[in-house]
Design a protein around this motif. Sequence first.
Motif, PDB file in Angstrom:
ATOM      1  N   PHE A 230       0.753  -1.198  -0.070  1.00  0.00           N
ATOM      2  CA  PHE A 230       0.024   0.132  -0.119  1.00  0.00           C
ATOM      3  C   PHE A 230       0.836   1.274   0.108  1.00  0.00           C
ATOM      4  CE2 PHE A 230      -2.039   3.411   2.644  1.00  0.00           C
ATOM      5  CZ  PHE A 230      -3.022   3.700   1.782  1.00  0.00           C
ATOM      6  N   LEU A 231       1.890   1.225   0.777  1.00  0.00           N
ATOM      7  CA  LEU A 231       2.922   2.455   0.748  1.00  0.00           C
ATOM      8  C   LEU A 231       3.381   2.660  -0.344  1.00  0.00           C
ATOM      9  CD1 LEU A 231       4.309   2.119   4.709  1.00  0.00           C
ATOM     10  CD2 LEU A 231       2.405   3.770   3.750  1.00  0.00           C
ATOM     11  N   LYS A 232       3.876   1.606  -0.849  1.00  0.00           N
ATOM     12  CA  LYS A 232       4.533   1.460  -2.220  1.00  0.00           C
ATOM     13  C   LYS A 232       3.854   2.172  -3.488  1.00  0.00           C
ATOM     14  CE  LYS A 232       7.401  -1.311  -5.434  1.00  0.00           C
ATOM     15  NZ  LYS A 232       7.751  -2.790  -5.632  1.00  0.00           N
ATOM     16  N   ASN A 233       2.352   1.756  -3.325  1.00  0.00           N
ATOM     17  CA  ASN A 233       1.391   2.337  -4.403  1.00  0.00           C
ATOM     18  C   ASN A 233       1.148   3.619  -4.268  1.00  0.00           C
ATOM     19  OD1 ASN A 233       1.091  -0.271  -5.588  1.00  0.00           O
ATOM     20  ND2 ASN A 233      -0.432  -0.780  -4.437  1.00  0.00           N
ATOM     21  N   VAL A 234       0.959   4.271  -2.861  1.00  0.00           N
ATOM     22  CA  VAL A 234       1.058   5.685  -2.752  1.00  0.00           C
ATOM     23  C   VAL A 234       2.449   6.345  -2.960  1.00  0.00           C
ATOM     24  CG1 VAL A 234       0.846   7.148  -0.681  1.00  0.00           C
ATOM     25  CG2 VAL A 234      -0.546   5.113  -0.639  1.00  0.00           C
ATOM     26  N   ASN A 235       3.502   5.705  -2.757  1.00  0.00           N
ATOM     27  CA  ASN A 235       4.774   6.254  -3.356  1.00  0.00           C
ATOM     28  C   ASN A 235       4.659   6.500  -5.056  1.00  0.00           C
ATOM     29  OD1 ASN A 235       6.964   7.479  -3.401  1.00  0.00           O
ATOM     30  ND2 ASN A 235       8.339   5.503  -3.378  1.00  0.00           N
TER      31      ASN A 235
END
Length: 322
Positions: A230-235
Amino acid sequence: MKTRQQAERSHEIKVGLTFLIGILVIIYIIFAVGRHQGVLEKRYLLHFYVTRVNGLQTGAPVRLNGVRVGSVVGISFIEEVGNPKIKVSVEILRSVQKHIRKDSEAYIGTLGLLGDKFVSITAGSPDQPMLNDGDFLVGMDPIDVEKLIDESVAAFNELKDMTLKIKEITDKINEGQGTLGLLLNDPRLYNELMSSFELFTVLKNDLESSDGILAKILRDSTMYDELYTFLKNVNILADSLVNGSGSAARFVASSEVHDKLVANLEQISQILQKIEKGDGTVSRMLNDDALYERLVKAINQLDSLATDLKQNPRRYVTVKVF
């Protein structure tokens, strides 16, 4: 019976023999001592430069790795502008010439802390060229004992002052003065700290044994992977907004969109201000209670008409057949 002349002659012979034997003994002693001290051995001259000699005098011994191999024969100043030097000349036994090489170093040492001075030479490397008569050694300046003592006294005084300051600080701490003194001497801090440790221990045990969200996150690698994804997608989304070329990126990066949005918001603000002031039809519809009641009444009437029309269509529609 010897005559007087014969007696005198015999006495002179005895004195001469005694004198000759004495001279021979002296010569023997000179040769023995000279052989032992190397006085009669061949020597060669070497030089080196230093900035100070610390009391070195002519005649001082010269040692090679601790063994006496010569003596100091000259000490003189070399006048160079901005770079004063002292030239020290030493005589070395030829028998040790093979041990003194180009990388050999000469420095002035002391016999004891305040004893006589001597010159010490280190043996060179076998692969370096041998020094010949008149060559120069690498000179090393001696330790300035007086300066060292002065610096030691200054350092001792600073250490003494620092010790007194440390003692003052420790006394204040022991008396409970200042923040550190209170932290170390107040038992309440210890009790609160132990309570905090107990609380952390209970929390740790709960996390290890419970099935809550935080415990699952800590124990379950799947939730960690999902959170990481999820954090990677947000990034990636943030990077596409900054560096991309889509509508969202243009909306974020384009100043033209920003200007239009600000202009539209200003127009909406002006319309709202007019509505609040009572200007225009919309404002009257929102602020006039009578108009609102008539509008509600008309809507009710239309609703009743539609209901009646649906229930009694013949009342409103007439069909004639020719």
